[in-house]
Design a protein around this motif. Structure first.
Motif, PDB file in Angstrom:
ATOM      1  N   THR A 220      42.161  41.791  46.071  1.00  0.00           N
ATOM      2  CA  THR A 220      41.919  41.983  47.492  1.00  0.00           C
ATOM      3  C   THR A 220      40.423  41.864  47.791  1.00  0.00           C
ATOM      4  O   THR A 220      39.591  41.997  46.900  1.00  0.00           O
ATOM      5  CB  THR A 220      42.430  43.346  47.959  1.00  0.00           C
ATOM      6  OG1 THR A 220      41.887  44.352  47.098  1.00  0.00           O
ATOM      7  CG2 THR A 220      43.950  43.411  47.932  1.00  0.00           C
ATOM      8  N   TRP A 221      40.090  41.651  49.075  1.00  0.00           N
ATOM      9  CA  TRP A 221      38.706  41.382  49.431  1.00  0.00           C
ATOM     10  C   TRP A 221      37.778  42.529  49.049  1.00  0.00           C
ATOM     11  O   TRP A 221      36.609  42.301  48.722  1.00  0.00           O
ATOM     12  CB  TRP A 221      38.584  41.098  50.936  1.00  0.00           C
ATOM     13  CG  TRP A 221      38.834  42.302  51.804  1.00  0.00           C
ATOM     14  CD1 TRP A 221      40.028  42.722  52.294  1.00  0.00           C
ATOM     15  CD2 TRP A 221      37.872  43.247  52.264  1.00  0.00           C
ATOM     16  NE1 TRP A 221      39.869  43.869  53.021  1.00  0.00           N
ATOM     17  CE2 TRP A 221      38.562  44.214  53.035  1.00  0.00           C
ATOM     18  CE3 TRP A 221      36.493  43.368  52.107  1.00  0.00           C
ATOM     19  CZ2 TRP A 221      37.908  45.277  53.639  1.00  0.00           C
ATOM     20  CZ3 TRP A 221      35.836  44.428  52.710  1.00  0.00           C
ATOM     21  CH2 TRP A 221      36.552  45.374  53.471  1.00  0.00           C
ATOM     22  N   ASN A 222      38.303  43.768  49.050  1.00  0.00           N
ATOM     23  CA  ASN A 222      37.467  44.920  48.709  1.00  0.00           C
ATOM     24  C   ASN A 222      37.709  45.399  47.277  1.00  0.00           C
ATOM     25  O   ASN A 222      37.243  46.471  46.902  1.00  0.00           O
ATOM     26  CB  ASN A 222      37.698  46.052  49.692  1.00  0.00           C
ATOM     27  CG  ASN A 222      39.133  46.524  49.703  1.00  0.00           C
ATOM     28  OD1 ASN A 222      39.978  45.980  49.002  1.00  0.00           O
ATOM     29  ND2 ASN A 222      39.429  47.530  50.493  1.00  0.00           N
ATOM     30  N   ALA A 223      38.460  44.600  46.506  1.00  0.00           N
ATOM     31  CA  ALA A 223      38.714  44.873  45.085  1.00  0.00           C
ATOM     32  C   ALA A 223      39.500  46.148  44.838  1.00  0.00           C
ATOM     33  O   ALA A 223      39.456  46.682  43.718  1.00  0.00           O
ATOM     34  CB  ALA A 223      37.407  44.893  44.299  1.00  0.00           C
ATOM     35  N   ASP A 224      40.237  46.642  45.834  1.00  0.00           N
ATOM     36  CA  ASP A 224      40.989  47.880  45.588  1.00  0.00           C
ATOM     37  C   ASP A 224      42.353  47.623  44.969  1.00  0.00           C
ATOM     38  O   ASP A 224      43.016  48.556  44.508  1.00  0.00           O
ATOM     39  CB  ASP A 224      41.124  48.700  46.876  1.00  0.00           C
ATOM     40  CG  ASP A 224      41.996  48.016  47.912  1.00  0.00           C
ATOM     41  OD1 ASP A 224      42.323  48.670  48.931  1.00  0.00           O
ATOM     42  OD2 ASP A 224      42.356  46.842  47.734  1.00  0.00           O
TER      43      ASP A 224
END
Length: 124
Positions: A52-56
């Protein structure tokens, strides 16, 4: 749409390592989910790893779990795939992918952007 350019492919021996990198340009990279797909000769293009874009959230195909690591750097507009313990069956063209919708990138990157691909060849 975002433009993607892969690098880092090549020839490596069985058990070796490679690091693929994908540089992105265009609008709002920081809001795109990213992934790596691969396509072997005569086979379909399959998802290898996604982030995901925020690496979560990270997702890996079972065959690469414990060997490959996907990472994202929004400050540098790059996504990388560290590949360790490579096997002959990892041989394929690897494609970087970007999509604003997580569920679509997991479904073959429907409607998303693609890089041109980089060849990875593992010799046994």
């Amino acid at each position: 749409q975002v433009q993607l350019v892969e690098s880092g492919g090549g020839l490596v021996q069985d058990g070796g390592s490679l690091r693929l990198s994908c540089a992105a340009s265009g609008r709002t990279f920081g809001r795109y989910h990213m992934a790596w797909f691969r396509q072997a000769p005569g086979k379909e293009r399959d998802l290898v790893a996604a982030i995901t874009w925020n690496a979560d959230t990270l997702s890996y195909v079972d065959s690469v779990k414990g060997r490959f690591t996907i990472s994202i750097d929004n400050a540098k507009n790059t996504v990388a795939l560290q590949m360790n313990s490579l096997k002959a069956e990892d041989t394929a063209v690897y494609y970087c992918a970007a999509n604003s919708a997580w569920h679509l990138i997991l479904r073959g990157n429907r409607g998303g952007s693609w890089g041109q691909g980089t060849q990875v060849t593992v010799s046994s």
